[in-house]
Design an enzyme around this catalytic site. Sequence first.
Site, short mmCIF file in Angstrom:
data_model
loop_
_atom_site.label_atom_id
_atom_site.label_comp_id
_atom_site.label_asym_id
_atom_site.label_seq_id
_atom_site.Cartn_x
_atom_site.Cartn_y
_atom_site.Cartn_z
N PHE A 265 -3.66 -14.62 11.38
CA PHE A 265 -2.71 -13.69 10.75
C PHE A 265 -1.32 -13.81 11.37
O PHE A 265 -0.54 -12.85 11.34
CB PHE A 265 -3.23 -12.25 10.84
CG PHE A 265 -4.68 -12.11 10.43
CD1 PHE A 265 -5.06 -12.37 9.12
CD2 PHE A 265 -5.65 -11.77 11.34
CE1 PHE A 265 -6.39 -12.28 8.75
CE2 PHE A 265 -6.98 -11.68 10.97
CZ PHE A 265 -7.35 -11.93 9.67
N GLY B 95 0.35 -22.95 3.59
CA GLY B 95 -0.72 -23.88 3.95
C GLY B 95 -1.41 -24.53 2.77
O GLY B 95 -1.58 -25.76 2.73
N ALA B 96 -1.84 -23.73 1.82
CA ALA B 96 -2.66 -24.27 0.73
C ALA B 96 -1.89 -25.28 -0.10
O ALA B 96 -2.33 -26.41 -0.32
CB ALA B 96 -3.17 -23.13 -0.16
N PRO C 91 -10.87 -20.13 -7.13
CA PRO C 91 -10.78 -18.68 -7.42
C PRO C 91 -11.64 -17.84 -6.47
O PRO C 91 -11.32 -16.68 -6.24
CB PRO C 91 -11.31 -18.58 -8.85
CG PRO C 91 -11.25 -19.94 -9.42
CD PRO C 91 -11.34 -20.91 -8.27
N GLN D 130 -8.93 -14.13 -0.17
CA GLN D 130 -7.64 -13.97 0.50
C GLN D 130 -6.95 -12.70 0.04
O GLN D 130 -6.39 -11.95 0.84
CB GLN D 130 -6.74 -15.17 0.19
CG GLN D 130 -7.10 -16.41 0.97
CD GLN D 130 -6.64 -16.29 2.40
OE1 GLN D 130 -5.46 -16.40 2.67
NE2 GLN D 130 -7.56 -16.04 3.29
N GLY E 283 0.99 -20.56 -2.69
CA GLY E 283 0.08 -19.86 -1.78
C GLY E 283 -0.26 -18.49 -2.32
O GLY E 283 0.41 -17.96 -3.21
N GLU F 180 -0.75 -14.38 1.50
CA GLU F 180 0.06 -13.26 1.97
C GLU F 180 0.50 -12.33 0.85
O GLU F 180 0.86 -11.18 1.10
CB GLU F 180 1.29 -13.79 2.72
CG GLU F 180 0.87 -14.57 3.95
CD GLU F 180 2.03 -15.01 4.84
OE1 GLU F 180 1.78 -15.25 6.02
OE2 GLU F 180 3.16 -15.13 4.35
#
Lengths: 170, 732
Positions: B245, B514-515, B619, B625, B689, B692
Amino acid sequence: MTARVSFEVNGQRRDLELDTRTSLLDALREHLKLTGTKKGCDHGQCGACTVIVDGRRINSCLTLAVMHEGAKVTTIEGLGTPEAMHPMQAAFVKHDGYQCGYCTPGQVCSAVAVLEEIRAGVPSHVTPDLGDRPKVTAEELRERMSGNICRCGAYSNIVDAMTEVAGSRA
Amino acid sequence: MKFDTPAATNPIDQLKVVGQPADRIEGPLKATGTAPYAYERHDAAPNAAYGYVVVSTIARGRIRSLDASRARRAPGVLAVITAETAGPLDKGQYNTVRLLGGPEIQHYHQALGVVVAETWEQARAAAALVQVQYQEAPGRYDLAKLKNAAAVAPPGFGGPPDTARGDFDGAFASAPVKLDATYSTPGHAHAMMEPHATVAAWNGDQLTVWTSNQMIDWSRGDLAKTLKIPKEKVRLVSPFIGGGFGGKLWVRAEAVLAALGAKAVNRPVKVALTRPVMFNNTTHRPATIQRVRIGATPDGKITAIGHESWQADQEGGSSDPHVNQTRLLYAGANRMTRTRLAKGDLPEANAMRAPGEASGMMALEIAMDEMAEKLGLDPVDFRIRNDTQVDPEKPHRPFSQRQFVQCLRQGADHFGWSARNPRPGQTRDGRWLVGLGVAAAFRGAPVQTSAARVRLEAGGLLVVETDMTDIGTGSYTIIAQTAAETMGVPLHHVRVRLGDSDFPVSAGSGGQWGAASSTSGVYAACMKLREQVAGKFGFDPGQTAFQDGQVRSGGKAFPLAQAAGLVAEDAIEFGKLGEQQELSTFGAHFVEAAVDPYTAEIRVRRMLSVCAAGRILNPKSARSQVIGAMVMGVGAALMEDLVVDKRRGFFVNHDLAGYEVPVHADIPHQEVIFLDEVDPAASPLKAKGVGELGICGAAAAVANAVYNATGVRVRDYPVTLDKLLAGMPQVA
């Protein structure tokens, strides 16, 4: 100061000579190298270290190893393996009941024990009537699982996983 | 591979593997406790000695004397290392304060040394024998008092400290309807479940650390810099990370002390921070004071919007951009933002999940709720009226994709928003007062250069190596899906190896980049491998199909496995598409809360997020997330609060009993809807992403639901029952 202690872990007898200050958690992780049981807080606040001792889930960080002479301990490694998962482990994978995975062994051990507790009729804070047998409701599961923190926030999925396992067994 | 024009149709668009809700490929390891985390590497570093960290018990001052003689003589002790004995150390580029304190103390629980012993019990007992005498100095700990002395924040990752367009002051002064409100948010702790932990081992002058870290290359560099050794002498390994995090973006004290300890005793040393030390020793999300001003016409068009933020940090620290979303989320010709940073002496403030927007949306989205009520408008409708399809500061700059209105509309429909009573404190369900709340979700879609290596092994196994990390985000799985799709093989033919500085340098896990970034790097490497494979079979790469483990071109076909032995490495490098267009992710949060009219106990009953965030690569893990971020939003709304002792300068509630995070019983069933979206400007996979986005606005939606239930507006987070009780409505 050291002391000898013998107990059964996942069906196997283990004899240890331990510093008497060693927690059951550290005996498992550092001495028996069973690192599936996690240390999240070492203070009984997070539940990551949950194991099943003589049929009952406990925080293994809050108990000294030498107090468990003759006990039967089940850790996450005793429930299943990646190739042959326990139904609860498989349900966690299917329902994505985790993210980082660090609290997961404790959640799984707790989840297995919670369903046994409900089956045995042990009431909880949210059981509506102490005269009735508790049922597998989302509210009961959430209440009983609240000693296991998941900071990634997989709670909703964990309840789904547990509900599926409870249903398939009923 | 350069990415400087929007993605055209490419192998990813087949969506045979990408976009499918695959179970996590590392899931069975996690569910059975066989995934190895940092402190557990008995396999890699057997016979490790144990380190226990000694920390400062004052917040600011100097060590007058430090006597470790009793500790050194204690049973099992191998070494005691302090600043005096550690040799010269530098400070990491990404660290604000030094990781080993002394003689100067910069904050409470700053590490002062490490005791290394044969067992952990011995190290802990000996650490308690270290005697430290301090010369305590006064410090600055109260943000409300520091606020007026706060300086213009240095420009950081969040853009300039001051922005302005039009005439905010004039437009706000003359607005027919206006709101001027100040909000405060407390500090937050990452409180990831796995404490910071490192096993360090030296082989000559070569250091290997098995650690828990989100950013392998940053931290490899910073560990080397701190220890004053060349970067190439450090190997950093972090395949499983028990949550981060943002708290594990950096090298922290335990890694440095493990390395120093291992050097001193000439054998591997393992060190973990204890839970009660983590809160003050490491970093946290800074507390804020935020002022939001909104002016509008009577029909609800915003004419002026201003957002100011104050925070404090240690000397040399940077600011979170809490005003960022206010620059982009709503229309309005006259606008301003200001970010101010004071110097303070609490532990180092730094990034935590969605730094900036997470706190900024907590203020802005209550303000929007308040403004809607002043205007007599539904808060969903008020937001829709102020949608913009262009960057409001630079109207020539469109959003690449912006389905904000669709998120609001679909969410309102699905949640049953029309049943909401706009008059607060009126709706009962049995004994409970019930309310509905809404908030926007908004977060940028940054990207970073990211590299990967792919190798075809015997039997057609495809191995992907990159120093990308999986902190619970699902990186292992979406990287495998990307490689499987691009090379035309089933998911179980892919092996993914992450988190090792021996692998190509990736974007790492941070800032929601990141993704999109790491899968693009894997895609680039796979496209290069496709060229090599086509070349091997004498095919034109542009006319070659990779499907079902076969390589086909012009009526000929070969099994991909026949190309075993080929290796390709490439990186994705992003061009200027993100400057020409605004790349962002959007969503809408809906919450139903119930409040006990007599005790003001708050229960969250239902939560829904509708998200539009580009192509969703998986998904199942993407939904996790988002629900996880919503949980963290509930924490921010209702309980998370690093309580400051303003005399002694530390966070008082520094464990998981005092610093409350949501538990099972706090969280209802949660729903997530992803809108269909592909964003060709975002990445080759047309993905952004989502890790967040889900926290941004979630807390405000809870706070707005509590307001709708009770009619009590709390502007000082967290919304706790003591702040509600005095204003609770009279009920029968």
